[in-house]
Motif scaffolding. Structure first.
Motif, PDB file in Angstrom:
ATOM      1  N   ALA A  75     -35.924  28.741 -34.304  1.00  0.00           N
ATOM      2  CA  ALA A  75     -36.297  28.895 -35.828  1.00  0.00           C
ATOM      3  C   ALA A  75     -36.392  29.991 -37.040  1.00  0.00           C
ATOM      4  N   LEU A  76     -36.101  30.935 -36.221  1.00  0.00           N
ATOM      5  CA  LEU A  76     -36.436  32.289 -36.852  1.00  0.00           C
ATOM      6  C   LEU A  76     -35.122  32.503 -37.902  1.00  0.00           C
ATOM      7  N   ASP A  77     -34.033  31.888 -36.996  1.00  0.00           N
ATOM      8  CA  ASP A  77     -32.082  31.757 -37.746  1.00  0.00           C
ATOM      9  C   ASP A  77     -32.060  31.170 -38.800  1.00  0.00           C
ATOM     10  N   ARG A  78     -33.037  31.748 -40.013  1.00  0.00           N
ATOM     11  CA  ARG A  78     -32.848  30.416 -40.736  1.00  0.00           C
ATOM     12  C   ARG A  78     -32.124  31.414 -42.253  1.00  0.00           C
ATOM     13  N   HIS A  79     -31.665  30.175 -43.108  1.00  0.00           N
ATOM     14  CA  HIS A  79     -30.765  30.170 -44.219  1.00  0.00           C
ATOM     15  C   HIS A  79     -31.533  30.270 -45.237  1.00  0.00           C
ATOM     16  N   PHE A  80     -31.418  28.993 -45.480  1.00  0.00           N
ATOM     17  CA  PHE A  80     -32.698  28.583 -46.576  1.00  0.00           C
ATOM     18  C   PHE A  80     -33.652  28.549 -46.967  1.00  0.00           C
TER      19      PHE A  80
END
Ligand code: 2M8
Ligand code: MG
Ligand code: MG
Length: 265
Positions: free
Chosen positions: A139-144
């Protein structure tokens, strides 16, 4: 039918993340070959795992309508898509890096108090939302988008929200967090993908969601299913395009109940 569904608090139980009560309707969708598309605040990394667990082979929409991903073998080849880390993708929102830079500046200049995912370790997030630590790291691996917990006054919230609007950004309320992101939403992404999957516009769109961040999608659907939550009152759908159903059951039980009723002959 074309089905678009939120995950947290809708197909997944808000507290336990279980989808077991929805098994029957999930089987019905597969048996009738009805595409059912995840339209969620979750990240691409989280969805890689959930698509396997839930047996969903369809394209998926991440981070509150920020982008649509087409896994191998999904969708048409005649639309303009970009490749993002080995998967075809349509983007609707600016990069998280730009949002983080702005938030960091505001925190320095105005002293706003909030805690964002960029400030959290997987362990901290796991304690806040009940995901296992390995799931929390996905969930921490976000892009936007940047989910935050607001820890400041209402007055400062007004100033913060004005700043977002002036910068072309917005705050969308999910089940636990406020998601800071660009001008994308689940409704626009749903409508774009529905036109790709069903160019003739023959199918009825069904959208299922439980929170404020689902309202744009629920308003745009032919059949809007507001899934009841044990934690908050159902969001109001002010200008629906079609029928609105509010479930009796909570989360995945409500999901199961509504889709069984819609799909029953
Ligand atoms: C966040 O999303 C939910 C959606 O309603 C929330 O705001 O409470 C996201 O960070 C998502 O990536 C994560 O899986 C979820 C966990 O509860 O929280
Ligand atoms: Mg939700
Ligand atoms: Mg969601």
């Amino acid at each position: 039918y074309l089905v678009f569904t939120d995950l947290d608090g809708t197909l997944l139980d808000h507290d336990t993340y279980s989808f077991a009560p929805a098994a029957e309707a999930m089987r019905l969708l597969a048996a009738r070959e009805i595409p059912w598309v995840f339209n969620t605040s979750k990240t691409r990394a989280e969805l890689a795992v959930l698509r396997e667990q839930l047996g969903n082979p369809h394209p998926f929409i991440v981070e509150n309508g920020a982008a649509v991903f087409f896994p191998e073998g999904c969708g048409r080849n005649d639309i303009a898509l970009e490749w993002v880390d080995g998967m075809r993708c349509k983007r609707f929102a600016p990069e998280r890096g730009d949002i983080l830079a702005l938030l960091a500046r505001w925190r320095e200049v105005y002293g706003f108090r909030f805690r964002g995912f960029a400030d959290m370790t997987a362990q901290e997030l796991s304690e806040v939302c009940g995901l296992h630590q390995n799931e929390a790291s996905l969930a921490l691996d976000r892009h936007f988008s940047e989910p935050i917990l607001w820890q400041d006054s209402d007055d400062n919230w007004q100033r913060f929200a004005e700043g977002l609007a002036n910068s072309g950004l917005q705050a969308l309320k999910g089940g636990r967090f406020i998601h800071i992101m660009g001008a994308a939403d689940k409704g626009a992404a749903m409508q774009w993908l529905a036109a790709v999957l069903d160019p003739e516009g023959e199918a009825l769109t069904v959208a299922l969601g439980d929170s404020h961040n689902d309202v744009a999608m629920l308003q745009a659907a032919d059949i809007a299913v507001v899934v009841r939550s044990p934690h908050h009152v159902p969001p109001v759908i002010k200008s629906p395009s079609g029928e609105v159903i509010i479930t009796e059951g909570y989360g995945p039980s409500g999901w199961n109940e509504a889709l069984r009723a819609i799909l029953s002959p």
